[in-house]
Scaffold this motif. Structure first.
Motif, mmCIF file in Angstrom:
data_model
loop_
_atom_site.group_PDB
_atom_site.id
_atom_site.type_symbol
_atom_site.label_atom_id
_atom_site.label_comp_id
_atom_site.label_asym_id
_atom_site.label_seq_id
_atom_site.Cartn_x
_atom_site.Cartn_y
_atom_site.Cartn_z
ATOM 1 N N LEU A 1 -9.335 2.826 -1.059
ATOM 2 C CA LEU A 1 -8.766 4.168 -1.198
ATOM 3 C C LEU A 1 -9.847 5.173 -1.589
ATOM 4 O O LEU A 1 -9.884 6.277 -1.076
ATOM 5 C CB LEU A 1 -7.648 4.152 -2.230
ATOM 6 N N ASP B 1 -0.823 4.367 -0.239
ATOM 7 C CA ASP B 1 -1.998 5.228 -0.290
ATOM 8 C C ASP B 1 -1.662 6.714 -0.196
ATOM 9 O O ASP B 1 -2.204 7.522 -0.942
ATOM 10 C CB ASP B 1 -2.980 4.863 0.826
ATOM 11 N N SER C 1 0.822 -1.196 0.000
ATOM 12 C CA SER C 1 0.000 0.000 0.000
ATOM 13 C C SER C 1 0.865 1.259 0.000
ATOM 14 O O SER C 1 1.756 1.424 0.814
ATOM 15 C CB SER C 1 -0.886 -0.007 1.242
ATOM 16 N N ARG D 1 -8.907 0.006 -6.371
ATOM 17 C CA ARG D 1 -8.596 0.705 -5.123
ATOM 18 C C ARG D 1 -9.893 1.084 -4.422
ATOM 19 O O ARG D 1 -10.119 2.247 -4.124
ATOM 20 C CB ARG D 1 -7.775 1.953 -5.412
ATOM 21 N N TYR E 1 -0.009 7.911 -3.248
ATOM 22 C CA TYR E 1 -0.977 7.836 -4.336
ATOM 23 C C TYR E 1 -1.951 9.015 -4.284
ATOM 24 O O TYR E 1 -2.285 9.604 -5.300
ATOM 25 C CB TYR E 1 -1.717 6.505 -4.277
#
Length: 164
Positions: free
Chosen positions: A160, A77, A75, A157, A80
């Protein structure tokens, strides 16, 4: 080509998850059996412990491909979320390549370990080779490769997107 691979990946990842769930059922059933034989009947079944361990090993290595497919294993996140779209795609590639490198090591050494362990027998199950326990690593690794490539082609995702 992409759709054909994703269909193949969907089938293989679903199959690996089915096997992982089956191994969980086997482990929990054998665990209950072991409790009954040990504490109620006072006649422990020595073979059940090794089968529980074996099924848990297979459960983990066959369940990991689904985590890779869902993008839940490695991950990034925060990076991202903070990155522009082109950088996000680069992150997808970096994560995929790093995970593929790790899985390649697991497949390579898992297969080597399996071959070396085939002369050993399982304690409590002398007729079964340790090969069947160790081969879970390369088999699960091969399913992971398919899931990783599927996630690179069609990133998912869900966790997310709901967290934003």
């Amino acid at each position: 080509m992409k759709q054909a691979f994703l269909k193949f990946e969907h089938w293989t990842t679903g199959f690996s998850m089915l096997v992982a769930c089956l191994m969980l059922v086997i482990a929990s059933t054998l665990g209950m059996f072991q409790i009954v034989t040990r504490f109620v009947l006072e006649q422990p079944a020595e073979w059940s412990e090794i089968l529980i361990r074996l099924s848990l090993i297979w459960m983990v290595f066959m369940g990991i491909p689904m985590a890779f497919r869902q993008g839940a294993m490695v991950s990034v996140d925060v990076l991202y979320r903070w990155s522009p779209p082109k950088m996000r795609r680069l992150l997808d590639w970096l994560v995929c390549l790093a995970a593929l490198a790790l899985v390649a090591v697991i497949i390579w050494w898992g297969w080597d370990y399996s071959l070396r362990g085939r002369v050993q027998s399982m304690a409590g199950l002398e007729s079964i080779s340790m090969f069947w326990g160790y081969v879970a690593m390369p088999v699960g690794g091969m399913f992971c490769v398919i899931g990783l490539i599927g996630n690179l082609m069609d990133p998912q995702r869900n966790e997310l997107e709901t967290a934003q």
